[in-house]
Design a protein around this motif. Sequence first.
Motif, PDB file in Angstrom:
ATOM      1  N   ILE A   1       0.863  -1.174   0.000  1.00 42.51           N
ATOM      2  CA  ILE A   1       0.000   0.000   0.000  1.00 42.51           C
ATOM      3  C   ILE A   1       0.901   1.226   0.000  1.00 42.51           C
ATOM      4  N   LEU A   2       0.596   2.178  -0.854  1.00 42.70           N
ATOM      5  CA  LEU A   2       1.354   3.425  -0.908  1.00 42.70           C
ATOM      6  C   LEU A   2       0.392   4.591  -0.764  1.00 42.70           C
ATOM      7  N   ASN A   3       0.612   5.415   0.247  1.00 41.52           N
ATOM      8  CA  ASN A   3      -0.192   6.611   0.471  1.00 41.52           C
ATOM      9  C   ASN A   3       0.561   7.826  -0.064  1.00 41.52           C
ATOM     10  N   VAL A   4      -0.102   8.603  -0.913  1.00 43.75           N
ATOM     11  CA  VAL A   4       0.523   9.807  -1.454  1.00 43.75           C
ATOM     12  C   VAL A   4       0.151  10.972  -0.541  1.00 43.75           C
TER      13      VAL A   4
ATOM     14  N   LYS B   1       2.368   4.824   9.051  1.00 46.22           N
ATOM     15  CA  LYS B   1       3.229   4.133  10.024  1.00 46.22           C
ATOM     16  C   LYS B   1       2.439   3.141  10.877  1.00 46.22           C
ATOM     17  N   THR B   2       1.245   3.530  11.292  1.00 46.87           N
ATOM     18  CA  THR B   2       0.484   2.602  12.135  1.00 46.87           C
ATOM     19  C   THR B   2      -0.054   1.435  11.321  1.00 46.87           C
TER      20      THR B   2
ATOM     21  N   VAL C   1       2.109  -7.565   4.533  1.00 45.70           N
ATOM     22  CA  VAL C   1       1.674  -6.382   3.775  1.00 45.70           C
ATOM     23  C   VAL C   1       2.525  -5.191   4.178  1.00 45.70           C
ATOM     24  N   ARG C   2       3.139  -4.555   3.193  1.00 47.24           N
ATOM     25  CA  ARG C   2       3.962  -3.378   3.447  1.00 47.24           C
ATOM     26  C   ARG C   2       3.164  -2.104   3.167  1.00 47.24           C
ATOM     27  N   VAL C   3       3.410  -1.070   3.967  1.00 46.92           N
ATOM     28  CA  VAL C   3       2.709   0.210   3.795  1.00 46.92           C
ATOM     29  C   VAL C   3       3.737   1.334   3.873  1.00 46.92           C
ATOM     30  N   ASN C   4       3.809   2.133   2.827  1.00 46.20           N
ATOM     31  CA  ASN C   4       4.723   3.267   2.790  1.00 46.20           C
ATOM     32  C   ASN C   4       3.993   4.502   2.270  1.00 46.20           C
ATOM     33  N   ALA C   5       4.670   5.628   2.315  1.00 52.73           N
ATOM     34  CA  ALA C   5       4.109   6.879   1.784  1.00 52.73           C
ATOM     35  C   ALA C   5       5.188   7.623   1.022  1.00 52.73           C
TER      36      ALA C   5
ATOM     37  N   TYR D   1       9.597   1.865  -6.987  1.00 50.60           N
ATOM     38  CA  TYR D   1      10.522   1.231  -6.054  1.00 50.60           C
ATOM     39  C   TYR D   1       9.796   0.715  -4.814  1.00 50.60           C
ATOM     40  N   LEU D   2       8.999   1.581  -4.183  1.00 51.71           N
ATOM     41  CA  LEU D   2       8.370   1.216  -2.915  1.00 51.71           C
ATOM     42  C   LEU D   2       7.348   0.091  -3.059  1.00 51.71           C
TER      43      LEU D   2
END
Length: 248
Positions: free
Chosen positions: A134-137, A164-165, A175-179, A226-227
């Motif tokens: 998941i990627l948050n912009v 982050k949470t 599951v990975r989560v980044n922004a 990349y992310l």
Amino acid sequence: MRLEGKTAIITGGASGFGAGIAMKFVSEGANVLIADLNVDMANDLASQLGSSARAVKTDVAQESSVKSMVQATLESFARVDILINNAGTTHLPTALEDVTEDDFDRVFAVNCKSVYLTAKHVVPLLKMQGSGAILNVASTAGVSPRPRLNWYNASKGWMNTATKTMAVELAPDGVRVNAINPVAGETPLLKSFMGEDTPEVRAKFIATIPLGRFSTPEDMANAALYLCSDEAAMVTGVCMEVDGGRCI
């Protein structure tokens, strides 16, 4: 072909950063669901990208619309591997006490509630697979706020904290989560951030960016690639500034 065999949902995918990400992802082998309120623009982009893309009209602040978006993805591509929460909006530069309640509610519905709604309908699928990204912009506005964009700044700070949470909670499920935190760029929201689009106002904005230019959809697409790829398999909970040094 770093995303070969993967399917991505991109909200706000018809223009700006979202369109840049959609084009990059398809070029790297992904199937892409372009979700946008402007369905004509979304359809135009999907037709350019060919059979690897589909467009669906989506209001990310409405649960029924988000649910339909996910169902359309499964019907078209049978799975979801990547979710890009890119849809966003802002209020015009205004003293914080003068922003209307309607504008405040709209900003938080599109920028924050949407992340909750997409998670509600996508995370169970990713948990079942035991994998996903998941990627948050978000925005540099959530890291180094500008005056008179107060509640927009706050909504993007919310996105960074949510990233982050979510990352901590979903890591055991694979599951990975980044922004990513973009600086202002050539998108439909640029004029709204600036209040007025004149050479003088543009110069003032660019003067705050050490690399000396606005960001581009390609800049965001490269970071997103990349992310969301397996190259970042050990990266989660990161809120990456893609900002030409703006937040230094």
